[in-house]
Write a protein that holds these residues in place. Structure first.
Motif, PDB file in Angstrom:
ATOM      1  N   PRO A 142      -1.032   9.498 -59.662  1.00  0.00           N
ATOM      2  CA  PRO A 142      -0.646  10.707 -60.410  1.00  0.00           C
ATOM      3  C   PRO A 142       0.441  11.520 -59.711  1.00  0.00           C
ATOM      4  N   ASP A 143       0.375  11.629 -58.381  1.00  0.00           N
ATOM      5  CA  ASP A 143       1.417  12.369 -57.650  1.00  0.00           C
ATOM      6  C   ASP A 143       2.783  11.732 -57.877  1.00  0.00           C
ATOM      7  N   ASP A 144       2.805  10.410 -57.856  1.00  0.00           N
ATOM      8  CA  ASP A 144       4.069   9.699 -58.032  1.00  0.00           C
ATOM      9  C   ASP A 144       4.553   9.823 -59.472  1.00  0.00           C
ATOM     10  N   PHE A 145       3.630   9.728 -60.415  1.00  0.00           N
ATOM     11  CA  PHE A 145       4.013   9.822 -61.824  1.00  0.00           C
ATOM     12  C   PHE A 145       4.675  11.161 -62.135  1.00  0.00           C
ATOM     13  N   ILE A 146       4.071  12.255 -61.676  1.00  0.00           N
ATOM     14  CA  ILE A 146       4.608  13.582 -62.014  1.00  0.00           C
ATOM     15  C   ILE A 146       5.936  13.827 -61.294  1.00  0.00           C
ATOM     16  N   MET A 147       6.047  13.315 -60.071  1.00  0.00           N
ATOM     17  CA  MET A 147       7.309  13.448 -59.325  1.00  0.00           C
ATOM     18  C   MET A 147       8.403  12.630 -60.007  1.00  0.00           C
ATOM     19  N   HIS A 148       8.054  11.421 -60.410  1.00  0.00           N
ATOM     20  CA  HIS A 148       8.980  10.525 -61.117  1.00  0.00           C
ATOM     21  C   HIS A 148       9.486  11.188 -62.402  1.00  0.00           C
ATOM     22  N   ARG A 149       8.565  11.804 -63.129  1.00  0.00           N
ATOM     23  CA  ARG A 149       8.936  12.478 -64.382  1.00  0.00           C
ATOM     24  C   ARG A 149       9.884  13.654 -64.107  1.00  0.00           C
ATOM     25  N   ASP A 150       9.575  14.433 -63.064  1.00  0.00           N
ATOM     26  CA  ASP A 150      10.401  15.594 -62.710  1.00  0.00           C
ATOM     27  C   ASP A 150      11.805  15.167 -62.266  1.00  0.00           C
ATOM     28  N   LEU A 151      11.870  14.096 -61.494  1.00  0.00           N
ATOM     29  CA  LEU A 151      13.168  13.585 -61.025  1.00  0.00           C
ATOM     30  C   LEU A 151      14.010  13.106 -62.212  1.00  0.00           C
ATOM     31  N   MET A 152      13.359  12.487 -63.203  1.00  0.00           N
ATOM     32  CA  MET A 152      14.079  12.019 -64.389  1.00  0.00           C
ATOM     33  C   MET A 152      14.586  13.187 -65.216  1.00  0.00           C
ATOM     34  N   LYS A 153      13.775  14.251 -65.276  1.00  0.00           N
ATOM     35  CA  LYS A 153      14.125  15.427 -66.073  1.00  0.00           C
ATOM     36  C   LYS A 153      15.246  16.241 -65.451  1.00  0.00           C
ATOM     37  N   LYS A 154      15.210  16.365 -64.118  1.00  0.00           N
ATOM     38  CA  LYS A 154      16.133  17.293 -63.455  1.00  0.00           C
ATOM     39  C   LYS A 154      16.871  16.663 -62.274  1.00  0.00           C
ATOM     40  N   PRO A 155      17.637  15.598 -62.514  1.00  0.00           N
ATOM     41  CA  PRO A 155      18.326  14.961 -61.377  1.00  0.00           C
ATOM     42  C   PRO A 155      19.279  15.925 -60.644  1.00  0.00           C
ATOM     43  N   GLU A 156      19.924  16.838 -61.398  1.00  0.00           N
ATOM     44  CA  GLU A 156      20.872  17.771 -60.750  1.00  0.00           C
ATOM     45  C   GLU A 156      20.119  18.686 -59.799  1.00  0.00           C
ATOM     46  N   PHE A 157      18.966  19.189 -60.261  1.00  0.00           N
ATOM     47  CA  PHE A 157      18.167  20.087 -59.426  1.00  0.00           C
ATOM     48  C   PHE A 157      17.808  19.410 -58.100  1.00  0.00           C
ATOM     49  N   TYR A 158      17.459  18.146 -58.166  1.00  0.00           N
ATOM     50  CA  TYR A 158      17.053  17.424 -56.954  1.00  0.00           C
ATOM     51  C   TYR A 158      18.228  16.819 -56.209  1.00  0.00           C
ATOM     52  N   ASN A 159      19.427  16.994 -56.792  1.00  0.00           N
ATOM     53  CA  ASN A 159      20.627  16.493 -56.151  1.00  0.00           C
ATOM     54  C   ASN A 159      20.593  14.964 -55.958  1.00  0.00           C
ATOM     55  N   ILE A 160      20.156  14.284 -57.011  1.00  0.00           N
ATOM     56  CA  ILE A 160      20.133  12.818 -56.972  1.00  0.00           C
ATOM     57  C   ILE A 160      20.920  12.276 -58.174  1.00  0.00           C
ATOM     58  N   LYS A 161      21.230  11.004 -58.142  1.00  0.00           N
ATOM     59  CA  LYS A 161      21.870  10.366 -59.296  1.00  0.00           C
ATOM     60  C   LYS A 161      20.780   9.865 -60.235  1.00  0.00           C
ATOM     61  N   ALA A 162      20.953  10.142 -61.535  1.00  0.00           N
ATOM     62  CA  ALA A 162      19.934   9.767 -62.514  1.00  0.00           C
ATOM     63  C   ALA A 162      19.597   8.276 -62.430  1.00  0.00           C
ATOM     64  N   GLU A 163      20.607   7.458 -62.139  1.00  0.00           N
ATOM     65  CA  GLU A 163      20.362   6.005 -62.142  1.00  0.00           C
ATOM     66  C   GLU A 163      19.534   5.522 -60.941  1.00  0.00           C
ATOM     67  N   TRP A 164      19.237   6.394 -60.003  1.00  0.00           N
ATOM     68  CA  TRP A 164      18.371   6.001 -58.880  1.00  0.00           C
ATOM     69  C   TRP A 164      16.902   5.882 -59.309  1.00  0.00           C
ATOM     70  N   VAL A 165      16.569   6.540 -60.420  1.00  0.00           N
ATOM     71  CA  VAL A 165      15.163   6.574 -60.853  1.00  0.00           C
ATOM     72  C   VAL A 165      14.980   5.643 -62.062  1.00  0.00           C
ATOM     73  N   PRO A 166      14.163   4.588 -61.909  1.00  0.00           N
ATOM     74  CA  PRO A 166      13.985   3.642 -63.019  1.00  0.00           C
ATOM     75  C   PRO A 166      13.342   4.316 -64.234  1.00  0.00           C
ATOM     76  N   LYS A 167      13.842   3.972 -65.424  1.00  0.00           N
ATOM     77  CA  LYS A 167      13.321   4.634 -66.620  1.00  0.00           C
ATOM     78  C   LYS A 167      11.980   4.074 -67.068  1.00  0.00           C
TER      79      LYS A 167
END
Ligand code: ZZB
Length: 259
Positions: free
Chosen positions: A141-166
């Motif tokens: 669950p910790d990973d799922f919610i973090m994964h979802r947040d990273l997908m939603k807000k890549p700019e906020f986390y300063n990452i590239k959207a394509e780093w997170v598998p859809k």
């Protein structure tokens, strides 16, 4: 706690890490990110590697060619478990902040994806495991919610959207929660953020129990076997192939310095 420590070889450092580490490692050396997991049977579904941006990690020498990337505290523990060449000794060749390593591409043994990116997770505890955490959004669950947040807000986390598998790969089926236990529990408990610590702890307990006692593998070499059997079989296979080793956490040492 008896963890499985996985060896995930760095393929391409982030530009900042590359610069930071320049001249500190011999040419051709391999550095491994070493996440500690209690669920080796889920390694097929690794989607990212998490580091805490706030934690300063170390790079520790194992042989002339191999180095481990973990917290200082984990390296000290490893030194008393025969993981480094000399008992009680560990040699640090570099220190580096987690934030500098985000975006690094690594190899993830057994994972369907093969290669995964390092992304940030603020809730990693410095006083537990190795401080390196592999993300399995299907069953944690910790990973799922973090994964979802990273997908939603890549700019906020300063990452590239394509780093997170859809897509999330289903690995284990349970009677109560179906094929994506983590998603089911996050939705059931209405967890909205990686900061919902109390509900996430509850979801994790429930996911562990249901997965261990009632889960059946639906992916990988041991598909069709109960999780209770597959757990040990996957762990043994990873250790035999040289992709993992046993790492134990001394009792009473689990302290949180970051949370
Ligand atoms: C992959 C995995 C897949 C994990 C899963 C869990 C689950 P626990 O249970 O509290 O002892 N972890 C490891 N180190 C840290 C850390 N320093 N800070 C935060 N989390 C950490 O925690 C052990 C698990 O928490 C480890 O196993 C790791 O995530 C993470 F499907 O590895 B695990 C229901 C859990 N499912």
């Amino acid at each position: 706690q008896e963890y499985t420590a996985l060896k995930c070889k760095v393929k391409t450092w982030s530009p900042v890490a590359e610069k930071e580490l320049e001249g500190k490692l011999p040419a051709g050396a391999s550095v491994y990110m070493v996440p500690a997991t209690l669920r080796p049977e889920t390694m097929y579904g690794q989607s990212n590697m998490f580091l805490s941006p706030k934690i300063t990690y170390g790079v520790f020498k194992v042989t002339d060619t191999d180095y481990y990337f973990v917290t200082d505290r984990a390296a000290r523990n490893m030194a008393f478990q025969g993981i480094f060449p000399k008992w009680g000794e560990f040699s640090k060749v570099a220190s580096i902040k987690g934030s500098d390593v985000i975006g690094t591409l690594i190899n993830a043994p057994l994972s369907q994806l093969g290669e995964i990116y390092i992304v940030p997770m603020d809730t990693i505890k410095e006083g537990k495991g190795t401080g390196v955490v592999t993300s399995v959004p299907s069953d944690s669950p910790d990973d799922f919610i973090m994964h979802r947040d990273l997908m939603k807000k890549p700019e906020f986390y300063n990452i590239k959207a394509e780093w997170v598998p859809k897509e999330i790969l289903p690995l284990i089926e349970t009677p109560s929660y179906g094929k994506l236990t983590a998603q089911f529990l996050v939705e059931k408990l209405k967890i909205n953020s990686p900061k919902d610590a109390k509900q996430l702890a509850e979801a994790k307990d429930e996911a562990y129990k249901e997965g261990f006692y009632k889960g059946v593998m639906i992916y990988g070499e041991f598909s069709g076997k109960p999780v209770q059997e597959a757990k040990e079989l996957v762990r043994e296979a990873l250790i035999k192939s040289g992709d993992a080793f046993a790492y134990a956490e001394p009792d009473g040492q689990v302290i949180s310095r970051s949370g």
